[in-house]
Design an enzyme around this catalytic site. Structure first.
Site, PDB file in Angstrom:
ATOM      1  N   HIS A   9     -12.561 -30.827 -47.151  1.00  0.00           N
ATOM      2  CA  HIS A   9     -13.911 -30.262 -47.271  1.00  0.00           C
ATOM      3  C   HIS A   9     -14.154 -29.603 -48.628  1.00  0.00           C
ATOM      4  O   HIS A   9     -15.153 -28.925 -48.817  1.00  0.00           O
ATOM      5  CB  HIS A   9     -14.179 -29.257 -46.144  1.00  0.00           C
ATOM      6  N   SER A  56     -10.313 -26.099 -33.709  1.00  0.00           N
ATOM      7  CA  SER A  56     -10.773 -26.446 -32.361  1.00  0.00           C
ATOM      8  C   SER A  56     -10.833 -27.968 -32.186  1.00  0.00           C
ATOM      9  O   SER A  56     -11.105 -28.457 -31.105  1.00  0.00           O
ATOM     10  CB  SER A  56     -12.157 -25.841 -32.121  1.00  0.00           C
TER      11      SER A  56
HETATM   12  P1  NAD Z   1     -12.674 -24.881 -36.216  1.00  0.00           P
HETATM   13  O1  NAD Z   1     -13.517 -25.742 -35.397  1.00  0.00           O
HETATM   14  O2  NAD Z   1     -11.485 -25.534 -36.747  1.00  0.00           O
HETATM   15  O3  NAD Z   1     -12.332 -23.583 -35.308  1.00  0.00           O
HETATM   16  C1  NAD Z   1     -11.401 -22.593 -35.629  1.00  0.00           C
HETATM   17  C2  NAD Z   1     -10.451 -22.388 -34.435  1.00  0.00           C
HETATM   18  O4  NAD Z   1      -9.442 -21.460 -34.780  1.00  0.00           O
HETATM   19  C3  NAD Z   1     -11.159 -21.818 -33.183  1.00  0.00           C
HETATM   20  O5  NAD Z   1     -10.779 -22.577 -32.050  1.00  0.00           O
HETATM   21  C4  NAD Z   1     -10.596 -20.389 -33.088  1.00  0.00           C
HETATM   22  O6  NAD Z   1     -10.543 -19.899 -31.769  1.00  0.00           O
HETATM   23  C5  NAD Z   1      -9.209 -20.567 -33.705  1.00  0.00           C
HETATM   24  N1  NAD Z   1      -8.586 -19.342 -34.234  1.00  0.00           N
HETATM   25  C6  NAD Z   1      -9.203 -18.222 -34.707  1.00  0.00           C
HETATM   26  N2  NAD Z   1      -8.305 -17.325 -35.127  1.00  0.00           N
HETATM   27  C7  NAD Z   1      -7.077 -17.862 -34.911  1.00  0.00           C
HETATM   28  C8  NAD Z   1      -5.740 -17.413 -35.143  1.00  0.00           C
HETATM   29  N3  NAD Z   1      -5.475 -16.220 -35.679  1.00  0.00           N
HETATM   30  N4  NAD Z   1      -4.720 -18.247 -34.812  1.00  0.00           N
HETATM   31  C9  NAD Z   1      -4.972 -19.458 -34.259  1.00  0.00           C
HETATM   32  N5  NAD Z   1      -6.213 -19.930 -34.014  1.00  0.00           N
HETATM   33  C10 NAD Z   1      -7.259 -19.148 -34.332  1.00  0.00           C
HETATM   34  O7  NAD Z   1     -13.359 -24.284 -37.457  1.00  0.00           O
HETATM   35  P2  NAD Z   1     -14.770 -23.587 -37.590  1.00  0.00           P
HETATM   36  O8  NAD Z   1     -14.550 -22.119 -37.570  1.00  0.00           O
HETATM   37  O9  NAD Z   1     -15.713 -24.128 -36.566  1.00  0.00           O
HETATM   38  O10 NAD Z   1     -15.247 -24.040 -39.047  1.00  0.00           O
HETATM   39  C11 NAD Z   1     -15.850 -25.322 -39.252  1.00  0.00           C
HETATM   40  C12 NAD Z   1     -15.675 -25.746 -40.700  1.00  0.00           C
HETATM   41  O11 NAD Z   1     -16.264 -24.801 -41.571  1.00  0.00           O
HETATM   42  C13 NAD Z   1     -14.242 -25.822 -41.158  1.00  0.00           C
HETATM   43  O12 NAD Z   1     -13.713 -27.060 -40.883  1.00  0.00           O
HETATM   44  C14 NAD Z   1     -14.340 -25.525 -42.655  1.00  0.00           C
HETATM   45  O13 NAD Z   1     -14.698 -26.651 -43.375  1.00  0.00           O
HETATM   46  C15 NAD Z   1     -15.453 -24.533 -42.712  1.00  0.00           C
HETATM   47  N6  NAD Z   1     -14.911 -23.134 -42.733  1.00  0.00           N
HETATM   48  C16 NAD Z   1     -13.890 -22.837 -43.586  1.00  0.00           C
HETATM   49  C17 NAD Z   1     -13.363 -21.562 -43.598  1.00  0.00           C
HETATM   50  C18 NAD Z   1     -12.235 -21.272 -44.560  1.00  0.00           C
HETATM   51  O14 NAD Z   1     -12.079 -21.991 -45.542  1.00  0.00           O
HETATM   52  N7  NAD Z   1     -11.402 -20.250 -44.310  1.00  0.00           N
HETATM   53  C19 NAD Z   1     -13.863 -20.571 -42.741  1.00  0.00           C
HETATM   54  C20 NAD Z   1     -14.920 -20.907 -41.889  1.00  0.00           C
HETATM   55  C21 NAD Z   1     -15.422 -22.219 -41.888  1.00  0.00           C
END
Ligand code: NAD
Ligand code: ZN
Length: 253
Positions: free
Chosen positions: A122, A194
Site C-alpha cells: 500500500h 482482519s
Molecule cells: P486490518 O483490516 O488489517 O485490521 C487490523 C486488525 O488488527 C484488526 O482485526 C484488529 O482487531 C487487529 N489488532 C489491533 N491491535 C492488535 C494487536 N495489538 N495485536 C494483534 N492484532 C491487533 O487493517 P485496518 O485497520 O482495517 O486498515 C486498513 C488499511 O488501512 C491497511 O491495510 C493499511 O493500508 C491502512 N492502515 C495502515 C496503518 C499503518 O500503516 N499503521 C494504520 C491504519 C490503516
C-alpha cells in the site's frame, strides 16, 4: 498464549525453510498508530463509506482540497518508532527464521526496525510525489507538514503532490512479487490483519487452500480463522513474538 500453542508454533517454524510474514495495521497499534477497523478506528467513528469516498483516487483528482483536509486530519500519523513486534521480526529475519514480510501498512516501521525484505503493497505515508508525469519529484513528510497551504505543491513545477500510498481505486504496488512471496511460503504467519482487504486477503486465502501451515496472530476475528493451523487471539503481540523467538533461540533453530 497457551504453552501448547507456543510449542506448536515453535515446532512449525523450526521445521520451515521459508517462513513469510503478512502484517496489517494491528501490528502497529502497540507502537501507537491506531488501526481503522479496531474499536477506536476511524471506520467505527466515521463509517467505511465516508472514508472510501474521500480516500479515493477520483476524489483526489477531483477535489484535492477536500481530500487533503481529510487526509491531514486522519492519515498523517503521529511520529512513531517501531514496537517490539517490529523489532522481533527484524531479528528473526537476521537469524534466518523469517525470509520476508508483505505488509499493508504505510508507516515504514518494519524498515525502521531493520527488516530488509519488505514489500509494502500500500506504499509509504512519509513520501509524496509530484503528480506531473514529467517531473515526479519526491518529497518527505516534513515538507508537507510544514507547507503553508492545505494542498502541498511541487517546488519545481507547482503541481499537486500525491501521498505515495495506494488510494481506493488504485492498484496495489508489487502485486506479482507479493503474491509470489506468499504462495512460495512454506509457513505463513499473519499478524494484525482482519484479512478483509483485497487483494492481500485473496493471496492468503489462496495460500491456505493449497498449504496448511497458516498461523494467525490477531485480536478479534479474521476471515480465515477457519483455515488456520493455529490462531492466537489476545495478549500483547510484541510479547508473543518475543517469546516465540526466545524459544527458537533456546532450541538453536
Ligand atoms: P486490518 O483490516 O488489517 O485490521 C487490523 C486488525 O488488527 C484488526 O482485526 C484488529 O482487531 C487487529 N489488532 C489491533 N491491535 C492488535 C494487536 N495489538 N495485536 C494483534 N492484532 C491487533 O487493517 P485496518 O485497520 O482495517 O486498515 C486498513 C488499511 O488501512 C491497511 O491495510 C493499511 O493500508 C491502512 N492502515 C495502515 C496503518 C499503518 O500503516 N499503521 C494504520 C491504519 C490503516
Ligand atoms: Zn513537480
Amino acid at each position: 498464549m497457551e504453552k501448547n500453542d507456543l510449542d506448536q508454533v515453535v515446532s512449525v517454524l523450526a521445521n520451515s525453510r521459508n517462513t513469510i510474514v503478512v502484517t496489517g495495521a494491528g501490528i502497529s497499534t502497540e507502537a501507537g498508530i491506531p488501526d481503522f477497523r479496531g474499536p477506536d478506528g476511524i471506520y467505527r467513528k466515521l463509517g467505511e463509506n465516508q472514508v472510501m469516498n474521500i480516500i479515493n483516487i477520483n476524489a483526489f483528482n477531483r477535489n484535492p482540497e477536500e481530500f487533503y483536509a481529510f487526509y491531514r486530519q486522519h492519515f498523517v500519523f503521529p511520529p512513531a518508532v517501531p514496537g517490539k513486534a517490529h523489532q522481533v521480526l527484524a531479528d528473526m529475519e537476521k537469524k534466518g527464521r523469517v525470509k520476508g514480510i508483505v505488509t499493508q501498512n504505510i508507516d515504514s516501521l518494519h524498515e525502521k526496525a531493520g527488516s530488509r525484505k519488505v514489500i509494502a503493497i500500500h506504499g509509504t505515508a512519509d513520501r509524496y510525489i509530484c503528480r506531473n508525469r514529467g517531473c515526479q519529484v519526491v518529497y518527505g513528510d516534513e515538507y508537507v507538514k510544514s507547507y503553508e497551504d492545505i494542498v502541498p505543491r511541487c517546488k519545481k513545477c507547482g503541481s499537486v503532490l500525491k501521498p505515495d500510498v495506494v488510494l481506493f481505486g488504485e492498484n496495489i504496488k508489487n502485486y506479482v512479487e507479493a503474491r509470489d512471496m506468499i504462495l512460495g511460503a512454506q509457513v505463513l504467519i499473519v499478524i494484525g490483519s482482519s484479512l478483509t482487504v483485497y487483494p492481500l486477503a485473496g493471496f492468503v486465502k489462496e495460500f491456505s487452500t493449497f498449504y496448511q501451515d497458516l498461523i494467525i496472530i490477531n485480536k478479534g476475528r479474521t476471515q480465515l480463522d477457519h483455515a488456520a493451523l493455529l490462531k492466537i487471539d489476545g495478549g500483547h503481540t510484541g510479547d508473543t513474538l518475543e517469546e516465540i523467538n526466545r524459544q527458537m533461540d533456546l532450541r538453536g533453530k
